[in-house]
Design an enzyme around this catalytic site. Structure first.
Site, PDB file in Angstrom:
ATOM      1  N   HIS A   1       9.279 -47.343  -9.301  1.00 37.59           N
ATOM      2  CA  HIS A   1      10.460 -47.104  -8.476  1.00 37.59           C
ATOM      3  C   HIS A   1      11.220 -45.831  -8.802  1.00 37.59           C
ATOM      4  O   HIS A   1      12.417 -45.721  -8.543  1.00 37.59           O
ATOM      5  CB  HIS A   1      11.411 -48.302  -8.565  1.00 37.59           C
ATOM      6  CG  HIS A   1      10.872 -49.512  -7.869  1.00 37.59           C
ATOM      7  ND1 HIS A   1      11.630 -50.626  -7.602  1.00 37.59           N
ATOM      8  CD2 HIS A   1       9.645 -49.770  -7.352  1.00 37.59           C
ATOM      9  CE1 HIS A   1      10.899 -51.524  -6.975  1.00 37.59           C
ATOM     10  NE2 HIS A   1       9.687 -51.041  -6.815  1.00 37.59           N
TER      11      HIS A   1
ATOM     12  N   GLU B   1      17.566 -54.693  -9.111  1.00 36.70           N
ATOM     13  CA  GLU B   1      16.430 -53.759  -9.173  1.00 36.70           C
ATOM     14  C   GLU B   1      16.545 -52.665  -8.123  1.00 36.70           C
ATOM     15  O   GLU B   1      16.576 -52.924  -6.921  1.00 36.70           O
ATOM     16  CB  GLU B   1      15.131 -54.545  -8.953  1.00 36.70           C
ATOM     17  CG  GLU B   1      13.881 -53.679  -8.980  1.00 36.70           C
ATOM     18  CD  GLU B   1      12.609 -54.490  -8.755  1.00 36.70           C
ATOM     19  OE1 GLU B   1      12.704 -55.713  -8.508  1.00 36.70           O
ATOM     20  OE2 GLU B   1      11.523 -53.879  -8.807  1.00 36.70           O
TER      21      GLU B   1
ATOM     22  N   ASP C   1      11.585 -50.898 -12.592  1.00 37.32           N
ATOM     23  CA  ASP C   1      10.205 -51.066 -12.135  1.00 37.32           C
ATOM     24  C   ASP C   1       9.517 -49.709 -12.300  1.00 37.32           C
ATOM     25  O   ASP C   1      10.036 -48.689 -11.820  1.00 37.32           O
ATOM     26  CB  ASP C   1      10.221 -51.523 -10.666  1.00 37.32           C
ATOM     27  CG  ASP C   1       8.843 -51.836 -10.126  1.00 37.32           C
ATOM     28  OD1 ASP C   1       7.946 -50.985 -10.254  1.00 37.32           O
ATOM     29  OD2 ASP C   1       8.658 -52.915  -9.544  1.00 37.32           O
TER      30      ASP C   1
ATOM     31  N   ASP D   1       4.767 -56.580 -12.412  1.00 42.23           N
ATOM     32  CA  ASP D   1       4.979 -56.582 -10.959  1.00 42.23           C
ATOM     33  C   ASP D   1       3.875 -55.797 -10.272  1.00 42.23           C
ATOM     34  O   ASP D   1       3.873 -54.561 -10.330  1.00 42.23           O
ATOM     35  CB  ASP D   1       6.358 -55.990 -10.624  1.00 42.23           C
ATOM     36  CG  ASP D   1       6.645 -56.059  -9.128  1.00 42.23           C
ATOM     37  OD1 ASP D   1       5.839 -56.668  -8.396  1.00 42.23           O
ATOM     38  OD2 ASP D   1       7.671 -55.505  -8.683  1.00 42.23           O
TER      39      ASP D   1
ATOM     40  N   LYS E   1      15.282 -48.910  -6.316  1.00 41.03           N
ATOM     41  CA  LYS E   1      14.028 -48.336  -5.857  1.00 41.03           C
ATOM     42  C   LYS E   1      14.308 -46.940  -5.322  1.00 41.03           C
ATOM     43  O   LYS E   1      15.398 -46.666  -4.824  1.00 41.03           O
ATOM     44  CB  LYS E   1      13.475 -49.248  -4.758  1.00 41.03           C
ATOM     45  CG  LYS E   1      12.080 -48.951  -4.322  1.00 41.03           C
ATOM     46  CD  LYS E   1      11.510 -50.196  -3.641  1.00 41.03           C
ATOM     47  CE  LYS E   1      10.189 -49.898  -2.978  1.00 41.03           C
ATOM     48  NZ  LYS E   1       9.485 -51.121  -2.618  1.00 41.03           N
TER      49      LYS E   1
END
Ligand code: RNT
Ligand code: ZN
Length: 423
Positions: free
Chosen positions: A266, A230, A263, A330, A232
């Site tokens: 992000h 993941e 995400d 999330d 960011k």
């Protein structure tokens, strides 16, 4: 529910079904698909991301829930009990997303010593409750992450600690999947980054790639295990440079055949995450989503039924990507009841997908291909006011889950009986 309400819910559904049938849309097929959407609910929403490790380290990595609503779960039994209530108020069957700091260790166990046995109670409970499990190594809130670096750290011994942690978490994730007989997803997110512009960003990225190579060197059984990385854009304390950027992980995932985790919080605020899916899925087999609601920044608000989430669901349905996208939520909001946060967010994601499955996609694509953008716009706009809510209510009714805000009654009673007693 009162008998009269159940009857009118069924009648409303029959009318909606006819209305959709006139447009060539099969509501029963949409409901069957909704039944098959298994959302992964973040355990960190239940306890403000603190976990049970009691390491004494301050919360770190920019992960901090804000708000002081009473009733945070303080141990695994409380968290499981809260989860059970949430799952009883969300239609369908879903998944629990655990972080390694939710281990039940009876005494101090280092993150580089964790084993599947430390999650035995979670696994048995998940099996009994017919829930899936997903997993995450925890690279924050730890003395060895206090300076903001983990897998890309300049000190080889610190890197080695985190490599060992990640390797152990892969073993735990695989054990969870094996125990439940289906793939569990383990997702790697690290906070590594710089507050101010670095000079040696290339060195840090090279070290991250080397560390990850070591982490993933052991083969796992794909029947029980999947993994994601993941990225960011920025975080608290990593405003100027995040080592694990989107380009870094997209490249790494494509090279090593892993999933990327997207995400919603992000990316640049004007970037549309749904627009990335059809490109990534040309070259990657699967995607993991962290559905969140960034308000001005990566704020992790509870998911709303907003255009970003609607477009995400539409894009997945229009591309027929349902089997290639795993949907996790999330967020961590401590300003409202934490169980309600799960329920509201999950039901919103389900509604977004239901609406997408009720779209006349095939007809829209045909008119679009013919250049009839007038028909496309007229139909898309009319679709917004079709009676999807009657289909949703029927789904809740069939699933023996309260309609509308009916679930608030049960929540309030649990809150005063159970949560308010927690100090
Ligand atoms: C952090 C990432 C990450 C975390 C969880 C707790 O910015 O979004 O997914 O939220 O791992
Ligand atoms: Zn995330």
């Amino acid at each position: 529910m009162k008998a009269g309400t159940a009857t009118s819910c069924k009648q409303a559904y029959s009318l909606a079904k006819e209305r959709y049938a006139e447009l060539g849309i099969d509501t029963e097929a949409a409901l069957a698909r909704l039944e098959g959407l298994h959302l992964s609910l973040p355990c960190w929403q239940g306890d403000d991301g603190i976990g049970f490790e009691n390491s004494g380290a301050a919360q770190g990595g920019g992960i901090m829930a804000t708000g002081n609503y009473p009733g945070r779960a303080r141990n695994a039994d409380e968290l499981r009990s809260d989860y059970a209530l949430a799952f009883s108020l969300i239609p369908g069957r879903h998944r629990v997303n655990l972080h390694s700091i939710y281990a039940e260790t009876k005494g101090k166990v280092g993150r580089d010593e964790l084993e599947p046995g430390h999650f035995a109670a979670w696994m048995s409970w998940a099996r009994e409750s017919r829930l899936g499990l997903d997993f995450n190594p925890t690279f924050y809130s730890h003395p060895l992450a206090a300076d903001g670096f983990t897998l890309s750290h300049g000190d080889p011994s610190v890197r080695q600690f985190w490599i060992e942690h990640a390797r152990r978490c892969r073993t735990i994730g695989e054990a969870m999947g094996r125990f439940l007989g289906e793939p569990s997803v383990t997702n790697i997110w690290i906070p590594d980054g710089f507050k101010d512009s670095p000079v040696g960003r290339a060195d840090y990225r090279a070290r991250l790639a080397e560390s990850l190579d070591q982490v993933i060197s052991e083969k796992k059984d794909p029947r029980f295990y999947k993994e994601a990385v993941e990225a960011k854009l920025f975080g608290l304390g990593s405003e100027s440079c995040v080592i694990g950027s989107h380009e870094f992980y997209l490249g790494y995932a494509q090279k090593n055949r892993l999933m990327v985790c997207l995400d919603l919080g992000h990316f640049h605020p004007t970037e549309q995450v749904y627009d990335k899916i059809s490109s990534i899925l040309l070259f990657n087999e699967e995607i993991l989503l962290h559905v969140s609601r960034p308000v001005r920044w990566d704020s992790d608000h509870v998911v709303a039924l907003d255009p970003e989430v609607e477009n995400l669901a539409l894009e997945i349905v229009r591309g027929a990507y349902e089997d290639r996208v795993r949907v996790g939520l999330d967020y961590f909001d401590a300003s409202i009841n934490r169980i309600a946060a799960w329920v509201i967010g999950a039901r919103n994601v389900q509604k977004a997908f239901l609406r997408a499955w009720l779209e006349p996609t095939a007809a829209l694509k045909k008119h679009e291909a013919e250049g009839d953008y007038t028909w496309r716009l007229a139909t898309l706009e009319e679709a917004k006011s079709l009676p999807w809510q009657a289909v949703w209510d029927w789904f809740c009714e069939k699933s023996a889950v309260p309609l509308g805000t009916g679930w608030l009654g049960e929540l309030r009673s649990y809150e005063s009986r159970v949560q308010c007693g927690r100090k």
